[in-house]
Design an enzyme around this catalytic site. Sequence first.
Site, short mmCIF file in Angstrom:
data_model
loop_
_atom_site.label_atom_id
_atom_site.label_comp_id
_atom_site.label_asym_id
_atom_site.label_seq_id
_atom_site.Cartn_x
_atom_site.Cartn_y
_atom_site.Cartn_z
N CYS A 162 -18.39 16.89 -5.75
CA CYS A 162 -18.10 16.38 -7.10
C CYS A 162 -17.86 14.87 -7.06
CB CYS A 162 -16.95 17.13 -7.77
SG CYS A 162 -15.54 17.40 -6.75
N ILE A 163 -18.36 14.23 -6.01
CA ILE A 163 -18.29 12.77 -5.92
C ILE A 163 -19.71 12.22 -5.86
CG2 ILE A 163 -17.52 10.80 -4.56
CD1 ILE A 163 -15.13 12.18 -5.52
#
Lengths: 182, 105
Positions: free
Chosen positions: B104-105
Amino acid sequence: MSTQTMTEEMAAENAVEVAIPTAEEESRPEPIRKIAIICSKGTLDMAYPGLILANAARMTGIEATLFFTFWGLDIVTEKTIDKLHVPTVGNPSMHIPTMLGGLPGMESIASIMMKKEMDHLDIPPVRELIEILSDSGAEIYGCRMAMDMFKRTQEDLVPQVDEVISAMDFYDKAAGAQILFI
Amino acid sequence: MASREYQGQTVEVDAEGFLEDSSQWTRDIARGIAEEVGIGELNEKHWQVIEFCRKDAEAKGDAPGLRRISKLSGVNMKELYKLFPKGPGKLAARVSGLKKPHSCI
């Protein structure tokens, strides 16, 4: 042909033309289109959740607005952004006795350990995460009242902060968003 | 499992439209998906991202996260959001015929 059959046939024709949504389509919840996150805490463990949630939102096409208030201002303040700490006192998740947590140097050790773990998981430091958010088009605001309270000016903040605004302005900016308070 | 047709080729996709089998991917399928998700015509930069994503996924076994793409593909974060405005995190992988990324980065 009876009247009833005719009505049924007409209803069937209508159904095709109007394309009535299926039960599955009707029950599908409305997707989130915009999120506004209020970051009110300045510790490392409370900084990351808001920033990562905002980044995940942008990555999947959801608009994101961030409002930094009270201690949360430290996350976007030039002097503190690289020095956020993990609290070791009053933090039951540390799983160490409170007395030990209060010893000199404990916070630094805990912070270094957390930063190491973050790095290992390829999670960027807070400063880089703020840069990523700015590049992604997320809106970043500081809270006017908190700024006055801590006697900071916009020059004290990182350049990615778009504007310093009041809480009322924040609600205007957050129009149509789901709001998260951290 | 659903199937979709892109430029005359039928492929299996999951509920979110990601290809089930990345080996079925072709450049024509990428063009078809790009059109479907509103990206429009793929330019040179898009292909640069797609090629990086496919190579990286082959090496790592997982679709790359956005930060990884921005650091290693030669296309920076701002450009990625311009190329895939409706969410580069998912769309870069989808157009590249990969599964949804875990990062999720």
